[in-house]
Design an enzyme around this catalytic site. Structure first.
Site, PDB file in Angstrom:
ATOM      1  N   TYR A 144      40.574  50.901  42.215  1.00 14.14           N
ATOM      2  CA  TYR A 144      39.598  50.064  41.510  1.00 14.14           C
ATOM      3  C   TYR A 144      39.089  49.014  42.485  1.00 14.14           C
ATOM      4  O   TYR A 144      39.874  48.380  43.188  1.00 14.14           O
ATOM      5  CB  TYR A 144      40.271  49.392  40.308  1.00 14.14           C
ATOM      6  CG  TYR A 144      39.371  48.444  39.540  1.00 14.14           C
ATOM      7  CD1 TYR A 144      38.306  48.939  38.791  1.00 14.14           C
ATOM      8  CD2 TYR A 144      39.590  47.066  39.555  1.00 14.14           C
ATOM      9  CE1 TYR A 144      37.478  48.075  38.073  1.00 14.14           C
ATOM     10  CE2 TYR A 144      38.773  46.200  38.837  1.00 14.14           C
ATOM     11  CZ  TYR A 144      37.722  46.709  38.098  1.00 14.14           C
ATOM     12  OH  TYR A 144      36.903  45.853  37.387  1.00 14.14           O
ATOM     13  N   ASP A 239      40.175  47.152  50.812  1.00 17.37           N
ATOM     14  CA  ASP A 239      40.058  46.241  49.674  1.00 17.37           C
ATOM     15  C   ASP A 239      41.426  45.610  49.474  1.00 17.37           C
ATOM     16  O   ASP A 239      42.333  46.200  48.879  1.00 17.37           O
ATOM     17  CB  ASP A 239      39.598  47.011  48.433  1.00 17.37           C
ATOM     18  CG  ASP A 239      39.462  46.084  47.224  1.00 17.37           C
ATOM     19  OD1 ASP A 239      39.840  44.903  47.341  1.00 17.37           O
ATOM     20  OD2 ASP A 239      38.981  46.557  46.178  1.00 17.37           O
ATOM     21  N   LYS A 267      41.740  36.948  44.273  1.00 14.99           N
ATOM     22  CA  LYS A 267      43.041  36.574  43.695  1.00 14.99           C
ATOM     23  C   LYS A 267      43.721  35.408  44.434  1.00 14.99           C
ATOM     24  O   LYS A 267      43.376  34.266  44.205  1.00 14.99           O
ATOM     25  CB  LYS A 267      43.932  37.810  43.604  1.00 14.99           C
ATOM     26  CG  LYS A 267      43.250  38.916  42.736  1.00 14.99           C
ATOM     27  CD  LYS A 267      44.164  40.026  42.379  1.00 14.99           C
ATOM     28  CE  LYS A 267      43.436  41.214  41.766  1.00 14.99           C
ATOM     29  NZ  LYS A 267      43.222  41.179  40.356  1.00 14.99           N
TER      30      LYS A 267
HETATM   31  N1  PLP Z   1      39.558  45.116  44.068  1.00 15.60           N
HETATM   32  C1  PLP Z   1      40.822  45.262  43.644  1.00 15.60           C
HETATM   33  C2  PLP Z   1      41.801  46.015  44.482  1.00 15.60           C
HETATM   34  C3  PLP Z   1      41.222  44.710  42.426  1.00 15.60           C
HETATM   35  O1  PLP Z   1      42.476  44.863  42.012  1.00 15.60           O
HETATM   36  C4  PLP Z   1      40.269  43.996  41.661  1.00 15.60           C
HETATM   37  C5  PLP Z   1      40.644  43.411  40.368  1.00 15.60           C
HETATM   38  O2  PLP Z   1      41.704  43.573  39.845  1.00 15.60           O
HETATM   39  C6  PLP Z   1      38.974  43.870  42.151  1.00 15.60           C
HETATM   40  C7  PLP Z   1      38.640  44.440  43.356  1.00 15.60           C
HETATM   41  C8  PLP Z   1      37.931  43.115  41.377  1.00 15.60           C
HETATM   42  O3  PLP Z   1      38.232  41.755  41.413  1.00 15.60           O
HETATM   43  P1  PLP Z   1      37.643  40.773  40.277  1.00 15.60           P
HETATM   44  O4  PLP Z   1      38.327  41.154  39.001  1.00 15.60           O
HETATM   45  O5  PLP Z   1      38.013  39.411  40.780  1.00 15.60           O
HETATM   46  O6  PLP Z   1      36.181  40.984  40.227  1.00 15.60           O
END
Ligand code: PLP
Length: 429
Positions: A144, A239, A267
């Site tokens: 994700y 990511d 985060k």
């Molecule tokens: N990338 C990863 C690996 C994530 O776990 C998340 C959210 O949980 C995101 C991107 C998206 O982040 P946000 O919820 O701050 O938009």
């Protein structure tokens, strides 16, 4: 446990918020039942509006690595607030944040702050497309990257290269530019690059998957992707929104010794405030506006209060031995969960990298998305509720990683395992 107030709030919320929540997984849809509403959070605990206390393994989905309401983070925010909430002009904390990130994650020679992980990943693929002049991106099933259109895509049946939208509203013309691979499949990646390598702008990956439960990379897998990208002139994007500053101080790239071209964060760098960032090699980052032509901007980006919270948290996690202690606590938790399940004959395995863990209702070691989705979700859902009734909050879905914080001391882990022994016994009986 009494849940009257949470129930009343959820009833009101459902009238006004889609599904009663502002982010889907909070609604407990996959585990059933209703969410509790939080009154306050402290250390390893959440307290709900009915006065119930929960040991929290969600940690606001990752940011709360030093526990909730840490005094150093709270005081940094209080100090920042005294000077105003947002300036719309540069401030010193943004420079300190950039210095901190680039020092801790050397593959990032420059960074750009944004407001969420989603913004970071969207911006990173725009940069990758702009810098390479190519359009296709590659992602992995079960990973994700936020809710950007290009990421809400699954593999098309039969065709290796054409992605299919997973949400109404995502244009097929866009999703076709996203190819989806099986995580940890070496050959699939090689085949895809053999077929369309010269069209690929970037491969984006969660170096440890945390959004399909918790799945670490197989030995050599990240290196394989690094080599394919280098050979075919595509960018490798890690990511690290979840893994960054969590699985090691330098993130998964430090843990596995692989250097990506671009990295996305979120985060932990916000300390609990809404923050994201992306960074990479100088010559790539210099192509972002206003230094270069690739556009990206944000009214609240580099917000002084968010920078203060993030900097205070990044300071705390640089304490000597911080990640080693956290990792040891996570190992203790995972070993204890496996032992508790074994005692009563429930088939459970765990995965763990640093302070991230996954619990699988299966007797197999889980290394792929297909294995993760083949686990006994009904058993997980019963276990989730068994733990919740005993005051332990696990992620309300079988497909989410768990997070341990430095506030989860031996006593908290032991209390968790005591609850787990009872919850597994209920499941077996
Ligand atoms: N990338 C990863 C690996 C994530 O776990 C998340 C959210 O949980 C995101 C991107 C998206 O982040 P946000 O919820 O701050 O938009």
């Amino acid at each position: 446990m009494n849940h009257d107030r949470s129930h009343a709030l959820f009833s009101r919320a459902q009238q006004l918020l889609p599904g009663g929540v502002n982010s889907p997984v909070r609604a407990f849809k996959s585990v059933g039942g209703e969410p509790f509403f939080v009154q306050r959070a402290d250390g390893p605990y959440l307290f709900d509006v009915d006065g119930n206390r929960y040991i929290d393994y969600v940690g606001s989905w990752g940011p709360m690595i030093v526990g909730h309401n840490h005094p150093a983070v709270r005081e940094a925010v209080q100090q920042a607030i005294a000077d105003g909430l947002s300036y719309g002009a540069p401030c010193a904390a943004e420079v300190t944040m950039a210095e901190t990130i680039t020092r801790l994650v050397p593959s990032c020679e420059m960074v750009r702050m944004v407001n969420s992980g989603t913004e970071a990943t969207l911006s990173a693929i725009r940069l990758a497309r702009g810098a390479t002049g190519r359009q296709r991106i590659v992602k992995f099933e079960g990973c994700y990257h936020g809710h950007g259109d290009s990421f809400l895509v699954k593999a098309g049946s039969g065709m290796l290269t054409l992605g299919v939208p997973t949400s109404p509203g995502v244009p097929a013309g866009l999703s076709e530019l996203t190819a989806t691979l099986s995580y940890n499949d070496f050959e699939g990646a090689t085949r895809l690059f053999d077929e369309i390598g010269s069209e690929i702008a970037a491969v984006i990956i969660e170096p440890v998957v945390g959004n399909a439960n918790c799945i670490p990379p197989r030995e050599g897998y990240l290196r394989h992707l690094r080599e394919l990208c280098t050979k075919h002139g595509a960018l490798l994007i890690f990511d690290e929104v979840m893994t960054g500053f969590r699985v090691a101080l330098g993130g998964a790239q430090a843990h596995y010794g692989i250097t990506p071209d671009l990295t996305t964060f979120g985060k932990i760098i916000g300390g609990g405030m809404p923050v994201g960032a992306y960074g990479g090699r100088r010559e790539l980052m210099q192509q972002i506006a206003p230094a270069g032509p690739i556009y990206q901007a944000g009214t609240l980006s580099g917000n002084p209060v968010a920078m203060a919270a993030g900097l205070a948290m990044l300071e705390l996690i640089q304490a000597p031995g911080f990640h080693e202690r956290l990792s040891a606590a996570t190992v203790r938790l995972c070993e204890g969960l496996e032992a508790a399940a074994r005692e009563v004959g429930v088939a459970v395995t765990t995965n763990q990298v640093g302070a991230m863990f996954g619990l699988f209702f299966t007797d197999q070691k889980v290394e792929t998305y297909a294995q993760a989705t083949a686990c006994d979700t009904a058993a997980f859902n019963r276990f989730f509720h068994g733990m919740l009734e005993r005051g332990v909050f696990l992620a309300p879905s079988a497909y989410e990683a768990g997070f341990v914080s430095s506030a989860h001391d031996d006593a908290v882990v032991e209390a968790t395992l005591a609850a787990a022994r009872e919850a597994f016994r209920d499941l077996a009986g």
